[in-house]
Design an enzyme around this catalytic site. Sequence first.
Site, PDB file in Angstrom:
ATOM      1  N   THR A  73      -3.591   6.856 -21.424  1.00  0.00           N
ATOM      2  CA  THR A  73      -3.536   5.396 -20.844  1.00  0.00           C
ATOM      3  C   THR A  73      -1.933   5.117 -21.206  1.00  0.00           C
ATOM      4  O   THR A  73      -1.306   5.860 -22.087  1.00  0.00           O
ATOM      5  CB  THR A  73      -4.371   4.441 -21.607  1.00  0.00           C
ATOM      6  OG1 THR A  73      -4.255   4.693 -23.036  1.00  0.00           O
ATOM      7  CG2 THR A  73      -5.808   4.827 -21.073  1.00  0.00           C
ATOM      8  N   TYR A  78       0.744  -1.454  -0.012  1.00  0.00           N
ATOM      9  CA  TYR A  78       0.066  -0.161  -0.011  1.00  0.00           C
ATOM     10  C   TYR A  78       0.968   1.163   0.154  1.00  0.00           C
ATOM     11  O   TYR A  78       1.834   1.367   0.774  1.00  0.00           O
ATOM     12  CB  TYR A  78      -0.934   0.148   1.276  1.00  0.00           C
ATOM     13  CG  TYR A  78      -2.219  -0.519   0.999  1.00  0.00           C
ATOM     14  CD1 TYR A  78      -3.202  -0.060   0.034  1.00  0.00           C
ATOM     15  CD2 TYR A  78      -2.775  -1.770   1.476  1.00  0.00           C
ATOM     16  CE1 TYR A  78      -4.408  -0.426  -0.086  1.00  0.00           C
ATOM     17  CE2 TYR A  78      -3.915  -2.339   1.168  1.00  0.00           C
ATOM     18  CZ  TYR A  78      -4.890  -1.396   0.440  1.00  0.00           C
ATOM     19  OH  TYR A  78      -5.915  -2.286   0.118  1.00  0.00           O
ATOM     20  N   GLU A 108      -0.495   4.770  -0.695  1.00  0.00           N
ATOM     21  CA  GLU A 108      -1.384   6.047  -0.709  1.00  0.00           C
ATOM     22  C   GLU A 108      -0.525   7.323  -0.555  1.00  0.00           C
ATOM     23  O   GLU A 108       0.306   7.416   0.445  1.00  0.00           O
ATOM     24  CB  GLU A 108      -2.790   6.244   0.360  1.00  0.00           C
ATOM     25  CG  GLU A 108      -3.752   5.362  -0.199  1.00  0.00           C
ATOM     26  CD  GLU A 108      -3.808   4.107   0.150  1.00  0.00           C
ATOM     27  OE1 GLU A 108      -2.696   3.386   0.641  1.00  0.00           O
ATOM     28  OE2 GLU A 108      -4.944   3.342   0.416  1.00  0.00           O
ATOM     29  N   ASP A 120      -7.205  14.894 -23.876  1.00  0.00           N
ATOM     30  CA  ASP A 120      -7.163  13.254 -23.694  1.00  0.00           C
ATOM     31  C   ASP A 120      -6.388  12.726 -24.840  1.00  0.00           C
ATOM     32  O   ASP A 120      -7.063  12.399 -25.940  1.00  0.00           O
ATOM     33  CB  ASP A 120      -8.525  12.564 -23.425  1.00  0.00           C
ATOM     34  CG  ASP A 120      -8.548  11.222 -23.460  1.00  0.00           C
ATOM     35  OD1 ASP A 120      -7.684  10.462 -23.421  1.00  0.00           O
ATOM     36  OD2 ASP A 120      -9.706  10.777 -22.915  1.00  0.00           O
TER      37      ASP A 120
END
Length: 483
Positions: free
Chosen positions: A275, A69, A71, A246
Amino acid sequence: MSDNSLNGGLVSSAYNQALEVIASVEPRVAAATRQELADQRASLKLIASENYASPAVLLTMGTWFSDKYAEGTVGHRFYAGCQNVDTVESLAAEHARELFGAEYAYVQPHSGIDANLTAYWAILAHRVEGPWLTDAGVKNMNDLSEADWEKLRAALGNQRLLGMSLDAGGHLTHGFRPNISGKMFHQNQYGTDPATGLVDYDALRAKAKEFKPLILVAGYSAYPRRVNFAKMREIADEVGATLMVDMAHFAGLVAGKVFTGDEDPVPHAHVVTSTSHKSLRGPRGGFILATEEYAPSVDRGCPMVLGGPLSHVMAAKAVAFAEARTPEFQTYAQNIADNAQTLAEGLMKRGTKLVTDGTDNHIVLLDVSSFGLTGRQAESALLDAGVVTNRNSVPADPNGAWYTSGIRVGTPALTSRGFGADEFDAVADLIVEVLQNTQAGTTSAGAPSKASYVLGDGVADKVRARSAELLDKHPLYPGLDLA
């Protein structure tokens, strides 16, 4: 694939041993994994949003970074023990900045949609929340009274977004009403010239001046032409909008220096989303580029929109961005565009109607109504013959977004396999062979159907046999043998 995509028997050994470990727990997953490689090797993959990542990228995702993890941001995590995650995230961001010439890069988004949502909220935070809090004399949202909090929520939720319509080639996340982007904004859409299918910048400017959006979204998922982002920035500046681009579909063409100058969005946009797969040939994921002005707001992606970053995928992004910084990738990107033009010309000379009568990016959009078919019928018939495409709306599509009247094809994946002009002309012939020999079916009541179809006897086998000849000359992951 790059020449160094395989290293002797190391990759075969790695995958065979990995599959043995998987099979010891759930053999059906191992079997499906093997079958997926076999299916991809045997198919003409023409979906514009798909590609083949290198073994280095794929193997990077299968590590213990998945267990961590993390964050927060580099050096400022909500969990301890993230020093190695900091390393790979920093590397991915560094490579992205250098690759695209960006001031700032954020590599945590899990997907393109996550990247767009993060960008939208970052722009709202920068343009609305920050000034609102300053005017209210408040430094922290937690200090807001309930009444002021309601006013801020109303201000954040009542902003205007102008994006390309879905049938003109835009994406669901550019303000399509069933999508969250169409619900969180007061949205409007711009289309293309009905006669040419091209973006009409004068009409777009007039709409922007009338609508006055906070955010002007440029970019596309099914527009087969290039965009002048310098003009887009001019329009955004004239109405006081933030220009968000985008580039998920064409990021590889930007990275490979096929799109430069006014066609490169990075020097012109305030915020760019993308992406990391598609034409960029990396792992499935998203990222954001921005000017320094917007960097602090984008950096709040977690916990603003995102949860824990996928550290193993960020590591794979670093590898993919490093691959894209090579001269070989620039050659690959140019080949994508050249092959798309060859495919378009091959289809048109065989009588196929194309939206905008051609392409100058990686996308070719067929209007299959001239064959008496819907997009869904054409997509299904082509799949029967081993040609993998996706149905797609065309401008002012009478069949809507589900059945559609179009088929979208793209060249990144087969270009990765080494296909060139001769092969893509042959691919055009195979596509037309299927479409010419497919008829629309009927419902059980005898009415015309938008879904059922009848493919002529023997056509699928014939096309698959011809496809196999092309595919055998350009094997997928050559040297990778699964036991």
